[in-house]
Design an enzyme around this catalytic site. Structure first.
Site, short mmCIF file in Angstrom:
data_model
loop_
_atom_site.label_atom_id
_atom_site.label_comp_id
_atom_site.label_asym_id
_atom_site.label_seq_id
_atom_site.Cartn_x
_atom_site.Cartn_y
_atom_site.Cartn_z
N GLU A 114 -2.55 -7.53 9.76
CA GLU A 114 -1.90 -8.13 8.69
C GLU A 114 -0.40 -8.49 9.37
O GLU A 114 0.54 -8.06 8.67
CB GLU A 114 -1.82 -7.30 7.58
CG GLU A 114 -3.10 -7.13 6.90
CD GLU A 114 -3.07 -6.76 5.43
OE1 GLU A 114 -1.83 -6.60 4.94
OE2 GLU A 114 -3.90 -6.78 4.72
N GLU A 166 -10.99 -5.20 5.47
CA GLU A 166 -10.47 -4.62 4.46
C GLU A 166 -10.96 -5.41 3.04
O GLU A 166 -10.93 -6.69 3.19
CB GLU A 166 -8.91 -4.56 4.35
CG GLU A 166 -8.29 -3.40 5.11
CD GLU A 166 -6.89 -3.35 5.03
OE1 GLU A 166 -6.23 -3.64 3.91
OE2 GLU A 166 -6.14 -3.11 6.00
C1 BGP Z 1 -3.21 -4.23 3.12
C2 BGP Z 1 -2.80 -3.15 4.02
C3 BGP Z 1 -3.40 -1.97 3.67
C4 BGP Z 1 -3.57 -1.31 2.42
C5 BGP Z 1 -3.81 -2.45 1.22
C6 BGP Z 1 -3.75 -2.33 -0.10
O1 BGP Z 1 -2.28 -4.96 2.96
O2 BGP Z 1 -3.32 -3.50 5.21
O3 BGP Z 1 -2.66 -0.86 4.69
O4 BGP Z 1 -2.27 -0.85 2.00
O5 BGP Z 1 -3.21 -3.85 1.78
O6 BGP Z 1 -2.51 -2.56 -0.45
P1 BGP Z 1 -1.69 -1.66 -1.50
O7 BGP Z 1 -1.72 -0.12 -0.89
O8 BGP Z 1 -0.19 -2.56 -1.49
O9 BGP Z 1 -2.28 -1.74 -2.99
#
Ligand code: BGP
Length: 478
Positions: A170, A378
């Site tokens: 990301e 993800e």
């Molecule tokens: C993405 C990241 C992850 C994870 C996920 C969920 O942006 O790659 O590391 O954190 O989002 O986001 P959040 O934890 O802000 O809910």
């Protein structure tokens, strides 16, 4: 289009799940690990929800065997994790810290022994603080050589063992949060600096991909992009154009560079006019073109519905990091777009819109524009979970969410999209960077909370068993 019959998932489809070093490992000062920018950032008062940090996280560093055993029991085919740069090079470069590297050697061996394909992310945001101090990290061209040097150690170590590699996780998020919204380290708010840092990140990404190919590494490599496909709220041409602009500035601005080696035309011209475009030096374009990924990793959570936003319209608004539904503010780019609620979609308690169809739309757009295989690196639902007295977690809302998205992937495959696999976020519960421990994503519940003194015991949620069955049946019934 509606298909009369859906295709099956490919036989070797990677049913996986994901994590990131800082969010699970803990052991922040063990075995010679250096300090990362996140280790420092979380200590600044008010930066994270209730001051939470990853000092202990969910203690995966000490419990990885237990976690891999759970993966094995579930039947997981792939596990995506990231390496903490500071465990390999405590100061970003120099002498290798063998004890730190050993942790990942052990983890990879454990995965392979349990027939789980490791998916290794080189960079999931935990930059060595030493490089930040020395030359401001991503704001210097020097990062390209240091990142390549670090990646090369991992390529050499895991040649033939790790077949799937993710370069940057990301980039669009760590750059925009780090240099515009000031919500991630180094908490800068300056669009000019942001676009320049982003350019160096592009070069670093291309350089490691090129290195991977130059080394004739077996396997595949690609970046993970946080893709939120953009919709216009309605058919008002002004809003349609705003959605196109948003797609250009928020998506093509990265994906075009990864796949075409070039920034999108309209976005770059606008930035040039505003004096915000990055300085592109001779040789940069050649490097970008030479670092073409083998697949595109996609982190998909939600779509982005927009309308036109006048020059005196809204700017950056506050995010909801507390889990109080409806507490997020409007946000936009004056003169271009602003985000609005999509009236057709439900929202989570953190105001994230739930849109499985949007995943199919995104996969279709990528396939049309870039013709490249996609690995979903993800996707998942962050929600409150309740541990019952008999230690169960009835997360039917998460099952509904994941089921909808798996179905959308199957439809996309039927449309002709080449999807290599699906890694849910996340495997165990873990630390959410800005939202603490209460926003849970895992198949496995971990007893840990904002006080950070939980038992760290693991408990299987209902979604654990649901995914186990999906994997067994290779998605036939979804
Ligand atoms: C993405 C990241 C992850 C994870 C996920 C969920 O942006 O790659 O590391 O954190 O989002 O986001 P959040 O934890 O802000 O809910």
């Amino acid at each position: 289009m509606e298909h009369k019959q859906l295709d099956q998932f490919p036989k070797n489809f990677l049913w996986g799940s994901a994590s990131a070093a800082y969010q699970v490992e803990g052991a922040w000062q063990e075995d010679g690990k250096g300090v990362s920018v996140w280790d420092e950032f979380v200590r600044i008062p008010g930066k994270t929800f209730k001051g939470t940090n990853g000092d202990v996280a969910v203690d995966h560093y000490h419990r990885y065997k237990e976690d891999v055993a759970l993966m094995k029991e579930q039947g997981l085919k792939a596990y995506r994790f990231s390496v903490a740069w500071t465990r390999i090079f405590p100061n970003g470069r120099g002498e290798i810290n063998q004890a730190g590297l050993q942790f990942y050697i052990d983890l990879v061996d454990e995965l392979i022994a349990n027939q789980i394909e490791p998916v290794l992310t080189l960079y999931h945001w935990d930059l060595p603080q030493a490089l930040q101090d020395e030359y401001q990290g991503w704001e210097s061209r020097k990062i390209v050589a240091d990142f390549t040097n670090y990646a090369t150690v991992l390529f050499e170590t895991f040649r033939g063992k790790v077949n799937y590699w993710v370069s940057l996780n990301e980039q669009n998020i760590f750059i925009s949060h780090g240099y515009l919204m000031a919500s991630h380290p180094p908490a800068v708010s300056d669009p000019k600096r942001m676009y320049q840092a982003n350019h160096y990140a592009n070069l670093a990404n291309a350089a490691v991909i090129k290195k991977f190919h130059d080394m004739d590494m077996p396997g595949q490599i690609g970046p993970s992009f946080a893709y939120g496909p953009n919709y216009s709220l309605n058919s008002d041409p002004k809003n349609v154009l705003a959605a196109e602009d948003s797609e250009d500035l928020n998506a093509h601005f990265w994906m075009d560079v990864y796949l075409f080696g070039k920034y999108p035309i309209a976005a770059l011209k606008m930035l040039k006019k505003q004096g915000l475009a990055p300085i592109i030096e001779p040789g940069d374009e050649e490097l970008l073109a030479a670092g073409k990924p083998d697949f595109l990793g996609i982190n998909y959570y939600q779509t982005n519905t927009v309308v036109f936003n006048p020059l005196d319209g809204v700017g950056l608004g506050k995010m909801n990091t507390t889990g109080e539904k409806g507490s997020s503010e409007e946000s936009g780019l004056p003169g271009v777009f602003k985000r609005v609620e999509n009236p057709f979609l439900e929202r989570t308690n953190w105001d994230w819109e739930i849109d499985p169809e949007g995943l199919r739309i995104g996969l279709r757009r990528i396939t049309s524009r870039y013709r490249i295989p996609v690995l979903i690196t993800e996707n998942g639902l962050g929600e409150y979970d309740e541990l019952t007295e008999d230690k169960a977690i009835h997360d039917d809302y998460r099952i509904d969410y994941l089921k909808g998205h798996v179905h959308a992937i199957r439809e996309a495959i039927t449309d002709g999209v080449d999807v290599l696999g699906y890694c849910t976020w996340s495997y165990t519960d873990l630390l959410s960077w800005l939202n603490g421990y209460q926003k849970r994503y895992g198949f496995v519940y971990v007893e840990q909370d904002e006080k950070q003194d939980g038992s760290l015991n693991r408990y299987k949620k209902d979604s654990f068993y649901w995914y186990q069955k999906v994997i067994q049946e290779n998605g036939t019934n979804v």
